[in-house]
Design a protein around this motif. Sequence first.
Motif, short mmCIF file in Angstrom:
data_model
loop_
_atom_site.label_atom_id
_atom_site.label_comp_id
_atom_site.label_asym_id
_atom_site.label_seq_id
_atom_site.Cartn_x
_atom_site.Cartn_y
_atom_site.Cartn_z
N UNK B 182 1.11 -1.08 0.07
CA UNK B 182 -0.45 0.16 -0.34
C UNK B 182 0.75 1.09 -0.50
N UNK B 183 2.23 2.08 1.12
CA UNK B 183 2.78 2.53 0.89
C UNK B 183 3.72 2.74 -0.03
N UNK B 184 3.74 1.52 -1.48
CA UNK B 184 4.29 2.00 -2.31
C UNK B 184 3.89 2.65 -3.04
N UNK B 185 2.54 1.83 -3.69
CA UNK B 185 1.56 1.58 -4.40
C UNK B 185 1.78 3.02 -4.60
N UNK B 186 0.67 3.29 -3.40
CA UNK B 186 0.35 5.41 -3.06
C UNK B 186 1.72 6.61 -3.59
N UNK B 187 2.71 5.63 -3.89
CA UNK B 187 3.89 6.49 -3.90
C UNK B 187 3.31 6.47 -5.55
N UNK B 188 3.74 5.26 -5.70
CA UNK B 188 4.01 5.17 -7.36
C UNK B 188 2.88 4.82 -8.18
N UNK B 189 1.61 5.15 -7.66
CA UNK B 189 0.13 5.51 -9.21
C UNK B 189 0.49 6.90 -8.75
N UNK B 190 0.84 7.62 -8.45
CA UNK B 190 0.56 9.22 -7.84
C UNK B 190 1.43 9.90 -8.97
N UNK B 191 2.65 8.81 -9.19
CA UNK B 191 3.25 9.70 -10.28
C UNK B 191 3.96 8.72 -11.14
N UNK B 192 2.69 8.67 -12.04
CA UNK B 192 2.86 7.83 -13.82
C UNK B 192 2.91 8.77 -14.24
N UNK B 193 3.72 8.72 -15.39
CA UNK B 193 3.75 9.36 -16.62
C UNK B 193 2.26 9.29 -17.54
N UNK B 194 1.87 9.87 -18.36
CA UNK B 194 0.16 9.85 -18.71
C UNK B 194 0.16 8.64 -19.44
N UNK B 195 1.39 7.75 -20.18
CA UNK B 195 0.87 7.62 -21.52
C UNK B 195 1.68 6.18 -20.53
N UNK B 196 1.31 6.21 -19.44
CA UNK B 196 1.10 4.46 -18.60
C UNK B 196 -0.07 3.71 -18.67
N UNK B 197 0.10 2.48 -18.27
CA UNK B 197 -1.11 1.54 -18.19
C UNK B 197 -0.46 0.63 -17.18
N UNK B 198 -1.59 0.44 -16.67
CA UNK B 198 -1.39 -0.47 -15.53
C UNK B 198 -1.55 -2.38 -15.13
N UNK B 199 -1.37 -3.25 -14.95
CA UNK B 199 -1.11 -4.25 -15.16
C UNK B 199 -1.59 -5.16 -14.21
N UNK B 200 -2.91 -5.83 -13.79
CA UNK B 200 -2.45 -6.48 -12.53
C UNK B 200 -3.27 -8.12 -11.72
N UNK B 201 -2.14 -8.81 -11.75
CA UNK B 201 -2.25 -10.35 -11.52
C UNK B 201 -2.58 -10.94 -10.01
N UNK B 202 -3.72 -11.17 -9.33
CA UNK B 202 -3.46 -12.14 -8.15
C UNK B 202 -4.51 -12.14 -7.34
N UNK B 203 -4.76 -12.86 -6.31
CA UNK B 203 -5.58 -13.27 -5.66
C UNK B 203 -7.01 -12.03 -5.53
N UNK B 204 -8.23 -12.29 -5.48
CA UNK B 204 -8.92 -11.48 -6.10
C UNK B 204 -8.87 -10.46 -4.71
#
Lengths: 192, 330
Positions: B182-204
């Motif tokens: 949560x800590x990592x993503x709060x920073x990471x997801x707030x600061x991605x250049x506009x052309x970024x796409x996010x892909x996620x896979x794991x438990x629901x």
Amino acid sequence: MVSMSQTSVPRWAWDASAPAAEPDLRGRVFTLVVLPGAGDVADRWSTALAGRDVRRHECGDVDAAVAALRADLAVARVGHRVLVAGTARECLAVRAAGVRAGLGDDEMAFGVVDTAERAVWCVHCDATTHAAVELEAVVPCTGCGRRLLVYPHVSRLTGAHLGFMVDAETPADGSAARPADGSAARSEGEAA
Amino acid sequence: MNARIELVVATVDDAVPGIRSLALAHPDGDRLPSFTPGSHLVLDVPAGEGRPRRAANAYSLTGESSDPRHYTISVLRCAPAAEGGSACGGSAWVHGLTVGDRVTATPPRSAFAPIHLATRHLLVGAGIGITPLLSHLRSHVRWGRDAELVYLFRDGHGAHVDELKELGGDRVTFLADRAGLAEDLAVRLADQPLGTHLYTCGPAGFMDAVVDLATELGWPSSRVHLEPFGVAALDPGDPFTVGVAGQVLEVPSGTSLLEALEDAGHVVPNLCRQGVCGECRVDVAPGSSPVLHRDLFLDEETRGAGDCLMACVSRAVPAADGRAHLEVTL
Ligand code: FES
């Protein structure tokens, strides 16, 4: 008549009664691009976005609007939303700049103040004509003079409608029938 | 029956507790067809050894995607019913395979492909959900695309950890707990250049958390991609009715069309019961409500034609008149 919902022309670009979009409040930063005569729409957006991170640009024409948008997007992070207020032709042109910059349809919204004028791209000579013309009506190309049928297809990458010679198969006739197989329409491929 | 390919187990790797990696080869040793990164194949699981019926399980391909010698999969063993678990026994069966065994599977199918127009790819996986993301990362590294991967796993239970490290170097971040994530993503997801796409896979629950955080930070859904199969339970859906052979059946919320048809005594071929194998396709007649397609089998064109659906996962949605009804032929 083509069913409009099946075409690439967004409703706001042909239906003058379509309401202006509401800002997507899930965004973190907002760019407002405001073209002449569209201040009222933009003011309503500004009010709805009070207290939010908003960059509002009053732009004299499409070139200025595209430049302002590009400058904002060059440093934008995911979470950015773009709202464009202007005529349908202006909104389509600015949308094209957004698409080229990688914006998705869910990152842009439009408030259209007038749907009369369109940009029509001539498949024969490559010129783009700006004119107040209905969809599926005919307009002379400012480049080559051919009488262009305004096909209900808008390129996402240019914002122009597809125009091709109305009497391609029956020269000098002038009846407004498009080729039955629509082949000219498809010949653009997906330029968009 | 959908087209199947025959494969032979070439190697078995049980280095990580509970996870088995298999390399499957062409029986003649030929190269295998290339696939899109993020593709899966659906492995046929025979009945027997405590499995009441045949089944089919989807597994992501983790290896080289272009002109591969092997199709490699990594399978987490889930306890089957016989051991008090809830799995169909497919993964336990995979864990019992040995080198030289023959298996059948669908050719690779793509349902989680990298977005071509993206200028940057952010991959966020947990547990065995790393498998399709490994294949993404492999292709991004190969083509010099901008990519970053975050992998959450319990200490000692990470799959492909060394391989990821070697492949991605400092583009790969390993995390050991949800708080760190949560800590990592709060920073990471707030600061991605506009052309970024996010892909996620794991438990629901994990994917929900990633999507919620992204949404909170303004990510539009067009930039967020989930690998849904085998991990997330589908929502129960709205009730609808189905007309079949002159009969009208109710399909309550939480019951699939397949189950409703079976309960009424109809025989519908099926294998995976999770929308991946393509066996349970039924024809839909005109006059039916629109279909909410939730399978990973039908392509867009077939869906657009609106004349069939996969009965195990897909449902009717109310038409303009509020009626949700399908006329089907088996
Ligand atoms: S049973 Fe496999 S798709 Fe329905």
